[in-house]
Design an enzyme around this catalytic site. Sequence first.
Site, PDB file in Angstrom:
ATOM      1  N   ASP A  63       0.807  -1.233   0.006  1.00 47.10           N
ATOM      2  CA  ASP A  63       0.031   0.163   0.077  1.00 47.10           C
ATOM      3  C   ASP A  63       0.933   1.279   0.050  1.00 47.10           C
ATOM      4  OD1 ASP A  63      -2.192   1.730   0.345  1.00 47.10           O
ATOM      5  OD2 ASP A  63      -1.546   1.745   2.683  1.00 47.10           O
TER       6      ASP A  63
ATOM      7  N   ASP B 240      -0.181   5.299   1.007  1.00 49.83           N
ATOM      8  CA  ASP B 240      -0.553   6.350   1.939  1.00 49.83           C
ATOM      9  C   ASP B 240      -0.480   5.392   3.432  1.00 49.83           C
ATOM     10  OD1 ASP B 240      -0.772   8.057  -0.075  1.00 49.83           O
ATOM     11  OD2 ASP B 240      -2.673   8.353   0.049  1.00 49.83           O
TER      12      ASP B 240
ATOM     13  N   ASP C 219      -1.793  -0.633   5.956  1.00 46.17           N
ATOM     14  CA  ASP C 219      -2.065  -0.022   7.382  1.00 46.17           C
ATOM     15  C   ASP C 219      -3.648   0.111   7.699  1.00 46.17           C
ATOM     16  OD1 ASP C 219      -2.474   2.095   5.391  1.00 46.17           O
ATOM     17  OD2 ASP C 219      -2.261   3.600   7.084  1.00 46.17           O
TER      18      ASP C 219
HETATM   19 MG   LIG Z   1      -2.888   2.946   3.591  1.00 50.04          MG
END
Ligand SMILES: [Mg+2]
Length: 245
Positions: free
Chosen positions: A6, A8, A191
């Site tokens: 991922d 961000d 995240d």
């Molecule tokens: Mg993310």
Amino acid sequence: MVVFTDLDGTLLDRDTYSHAPADSAIDRCKALGVPIVLVTSKTRAEVEALRLSMRHTGPYIIENGAAAILPGHPDLILGASSSASRAALRRASFVSGVLVRGFSDMSIDEICQRSGLHPEIAALAARREYGEPFVVLSGPVSRLESALAELGFQVTRGGRFFHVLGGCDKARAVRKVAEFLNDGDTIGLGDAPNDIPFLLTVRRPILIPSPHLHAMRAALPNAFIAPEPGPAGWSRALLEILDNP
Ligand SMILES: [Mg+2]
């Protein structure tokens, strides 16, 4: 070995969008020939700008799995177009009575205010080919989700926006790229809850600490947890694996 990540809050700092704290692990992957596959809700235009700054040459998955870009090969299109996604969002909003505001209704200024993105980046973010990011103005998102499901579309939640997507997800795109690379030794880093499906498909999932960590651990009890948030944690977790294969 292949690394799916991922962006961000994971490879990029949640606030500054910098990948610099991860550069040592990125360089190590390059030296070892381990491909890093970017997996993101971002558009092709956004990822291309980032790839230049990272000198990234590997495959990348854009717009929440709507397409996989395989350098030197035709794109793998997996999701509905953004015009179809916008039409579905409008229809579902009308049917469910849940008021939403999509990216295509927002000016670049508004996207900047809502995301904290720099105006140049926000302009790239607005160049969508597939799904549509949106915010809910009023009403329960679950009702909107049901209305979208009836139309064959689904909702995923990113760090700051919901996204409506047609017939695709990050997990399916990750499986397709792993097949293309013919490598089953897959590592995944993420995240947020929208990363859970793709983290469930990789051999070694790594969770980057965030306010979502509790929910992420419940879904992925065997995942490794990075020692700190963001790109610094990304780097330390990955170096640990690369140094102890
Ligand atoms: Mg993310």
